[in-house]
Design a protein around this motif. Structure first.
Motif, PDB file in Angstrom:
ATOM      1  N   TYR A  33       0.832  -1.197   0.000  1.00  0.00           N
ATOM      2  CA  TYR A  33       0.000   0.000   0.000  1.00  0.00           C
ATOM      3  C   TYR A  33       0.870   1.250   0.000  1.00  0.00           C
ATOM      4  O   TYR A  33       0.661   2.177  -0.794  1.00  0.00           O
ATOM      5  N   VAL A  76     -11.866  -3.545  -0.021  1.00  0.00           N
ATOM      6  CA  VAL A  76     -10.720  -4.397  -0.346  1.00  0.00           C
ATOM      7  C   VAL A  76     -10.939  -5.765   0.280  1.00  0.00           C
ATOM      8  O   VAL A  76     -11.094  -5.880   1.492  1.00  0.00           O
ATOM      9  N   SER A  84     -13.201  -7.140  -5.035  1.00  0.00           N
ATOM     10  CA  SER A  84     -12.945  -5.914  -4.271  1.00  0.00           C
ATOM     11  C   SER A  84     -13.508  -4.717  -5.018  1.00  0.00           C
ATOM     12  O   SER A  84     -13.205  -4.496  -6.194  1.00  0.00           O
ATOM     13  N   ILE A 117      -3.823  -6.376  -4.310  1.00  0.00           N
ATOM     14  CA  ILE A 117      -4.916  -7.104  -3.643  1.00  0.00           C
ATOM     15  C   ILE A 117      -4.694  -8.608  -3.737  1.00  0.00           C
ATOM     16  O   ILE A 117      -4.883  -9.346  -2.761  1.00  0.00           O
ATOM     17  N   ALA A 121      -2.874  -7.713  -0.086  1.00  0.00           N
ATOM     18  CA  ALA A 121      -3.046  -6.310   0.329  1.00  0.00           C
ATOM     19  C   ALA A 121      -2.183  -5.946   1.535  1.00  0.00           C
ATOM     20  O   ALA A 121      -2.687  -5.442   2.541  1.00  0.00           O
TER      21      ALA A 121
END
Length: 676
Positions: A33, A76, A84, A117, A121
């Motif tokens: 992320y 998510v 998602s 993802i 994630a």
């Protein structure tokens, strides 16, 4: 879309790490992320979804906020990019398309989001990647009819229950909708009992704290167990009924779950607890689908409608509402309870919802318009359950379980609960009712007549203990059967003597009764014969009198004709008349003699009939006396024989019962010995 230089640099590094060329790269760095996704979101999304401006309840400016999701639920689903909403909305695969009024993100950006993802994630390079396991349990439609083969355990399940110093209260109890199976919450385990035999058939471990909820899926294939540790954690576990194995664990809550249900199509789980929010999770991957925020107190009950269209939820403050299960939109607010709602149950047609409350009311609600149909008062109702045939079963603080017909009319009370009742359930066929209480006991009754058929416990003995108990029980049953056999044999002998004596006097009684009947019949016949003869006397007498009159008249006429003929000897006609008169006089004389003879015979026959009547009448009293004596003798011996026969019959019934119980105990010992 044109990426910034910084974003493009990160993207190139990621793509280079994701793919190997010619097998020269063996280790692939994480797509995270912080490093890869945030720059894309900052460029395209944070103008609307940040801490300052969180449209749709979504803040994507931090990893934690992004993973919380928005007002429509999680965006998510780790491990499932296509499932998602972050990816599907950005790729314009579903509405509302993001960013709005703009073309989809560039393929390069979408690939980064997809890769992130799919990789689980992770927040940063040091994050531990946990990819949620997808579980395929969803059904095409809600199951509302009995399956051809109702789900039951298809292999031996673990049978070693955790033993504790004392049984815990029954905090959860459920029965299969289609099979003779009950699930009972116990210490760190779910106990499965056969509701026909009341035998323990399996033990399912639950390691997440106290079990507060047990629900069978509408198909009967799955068992939901939910609970947790107060103020610490909550969990839902789904078990396969056929194998006893854990299918999946879902709903990582921060407090114990106090209410939960599995949707009829087995695709969603709704849970609630002290947090006052109903969370709905996908069974397939555990992703949160939505939150329902309205309740002002602990969630105490959650129940999907049998068709899966609606979801009913209730709380500790008397709040009760029905929601559209597909959208989470409020369908009906059911206002009326003043205290905690303790339970909810739907009628099979989904047109009626029943709620119970500590205020002392059971309320029937029409789901179409939310109107209160009826309210029934009872002390502190704790639980309610509809049967397939529309009857309602409830239990409460007055230590009674009750049955109501489809119109809410009381049918029966089931007494004998020794502690505060907590849960109620009804078997798949509606023939048995189960009630759990604070002592850890589950009482089982027949619904038709209220007869109690047995009990089972939250703290059952181990197999070894059960074997020892069964052996001791068998020894006692063998002794009981032996004593019953001896008592039966003695009763049979005593009865044989009594029946032999009774048979002898019965034969005497039959002969005396026959003789008495014959005497009475003979006397009656002779009386009838004499009465008939008496009836002929007037006729015979009249015949004599008539013949006498005729003879006198014809004799006078003849004498006159003869005298006149003698006077006129030449009168041939007169001479002939005299001769005819002679003949008529002779005929009348003969007729008189015949009538007198008939009269004499009637007199003789009547005399004989009187003699026969006298004779027959004299035989009746002694015959009657003999019959009465024989009957008195028979009655006396019958009075002796009857209790002896009853004693023999009772001994036979006791022997049959003892033999049956002995055989059952023997079979149980053999069964437990084989299993051990």
């Amino acid at each position: 879309m044109t990426l910034s230089a910084d974003a493009m640099t990160r993207y190139v590094l990621v793509v280079a790490a994701l793919f190997t060329f010619g097998g020269s790269v063996s280790a692939q760095p994480k797509v995270t992320y912080e490093l890869n996704v945030l720059p894309i979101l900052r460029d395209k999304c944070l103008s609307c979804h940040s801490a300052d401006k969180s449209k749709g309840g979504l803040d994507a400016s931090t990893f934690a906020k992004l993973m919380e999701g928005g007002s429509s639920g999680e965006v998510v689903k780790a491990g499932d990019a296509d499932g998602s909403r972050l990816f599907s909305l950005a790729a314009h695969k579903e509405e509302p398309k993001m960013p709005p009024n703009s073309p989809p993100m560039a393929k390069e950006s979408l690939d980064v989001i997809r890769a992130w993802i799919a990789a689980g994630a992770p927040e940063n390079a040091g994050s531990k990647i946990v990819v949620v396991k997808k579980v395929e349990t969803a059904l095409k439609t809600s199951v509302r009819t009995k399956p051809a083969k109702p789900p039951m355990p298809e292999k031996p399940l673990p049978m070693e229950p955790l033993r504790t110093p004392r049984a815990n209260a029954v905090t959860a109890l459920a029965t299969s909708p289609w099979a003779p199976l009950a699930a009972l919450a116990a210490q760190k385990q779910v106990l499965l009992y056969n509701t026909d035999t009341l035998e323990l058939v399996g033990v399912l471990p639950f390691t997440h704290g106290q079990i507060n909820v047990l629900k069978f899926s509408r198909s009967g294939e799955l068992l939901l167990a939910a609970g947790g540790r107060g103020g610490k954690s909550g969990k839902v576990v789904l078990y396969s009924i056929k194998t006893g194995e854990v299918v999946t664990e879902r709903a990582d809550e921060t407090d114990a779950i106090t209410a939960a249900d599995l949707s009829p199509d087995q695709s969603e789980i709704a849970v609630g607890g002290p947090g006052r929010i109903v969370h709905v999770y996908a069974v397939a991957d555990g992703a949160k689908i939505r939150d329902i925020k309205k309740h002002t107190e602990w969630i105490t009950a959650i129940e999907y409608s049998p068709d899966g269209v609606l979801l009913a939820t209730a709380d500790r403050n008397g709040g009760l509402a029905i929601w559209e299960s597909a959208t989470g939109q409020e369908y009906q607010a059911l206002v009326g309870h003043k205290s905690a709602v303790t339970d909810l149950t739907w009628r099979d047609d989904a047109n009626m919802l029943v709620s119970t409350s500590e205020e002392g009311n059971i309320k029937y609600w029409a789901t179409e318009d939310g109107k209160l149909i009826r309210a029934i008062g009872m002390p502190g109702p704790q639980a309610a359950k509809y049967s397939h045939d529309g009857r309602l079963f409830t239990t409460g603080r007055d230590l009674k379980t009750r049955a109501f017909d489809g119109n809410g009319v009381p049918q029966r009370e089931f007494a004998g609960i020794n502690d505060l009742a907590t849960k109620v359930a009804v078997t798949h066929d509606g023939l048995r009712v189960l009630t759990g209480d604070w002592s850890g006991t589950v009482n089982v009754w027949q619904s038709a007549d209220g007869a109690r058929v047995g009990q089972f416990s939250t703290n059952p003995p181990t197999p070894a203990e059960r074997l020892e108990i069964a052996k001791a029980d068998l020894a006692a049953k063998l002794k009981t059967a032996e004593v019953a056999q001896a008592q039966y044999d003695a009763a049979v002998k005593e009865n044989q003597v009594a029946q032999a004596n009774l048979s002898t006097v019965h034969a005497t009684l039959q002969a005396a009764e026959k003789a008495y009947a014959t005497a009475k019949t003979t006397a009656d016949v002779t009386q009838k014969n004499m009465a008939a003869l008496n009836g002929t006397v007037p006729t015979a007498k009249n015949a004599v009198d008539a013949a006498q009159v005729k003879l006198t008249a014809f004799t006078v006429a003849y004498n006159h004709l003869q005298a006149e003929s003698a006077k006129v000897k030449d009168n041939a006609a007169l001479a002939k008349a005299a001769l005819d008169g002679k003949k008529l006089t002779d005929d009348c004389d003969k007729e008189l003699k015949d009538a007198q003879a008939a009269m004499a015979k009637v007199a003789t026959d009547l005399k004989t009939a009187r003699q026969e009547v006298d004779k027959a009448s004299k035989t009746v009293p002694p015959a009657e006396g003999a019959w009465k004596a024989a009957k008195a003798d028979f009655d006396a011996k019958d009075a002796v024989a009857k209790p002896i026969l009853a004693k023999a019959n009772a001994a036979k019934a006791a022997l049959d019962k003892a033999t049956t119980e002995r055989d059952i105990a023997k079979a149980l010992v053999e069964k437990l010995t084989t299993k051990s």
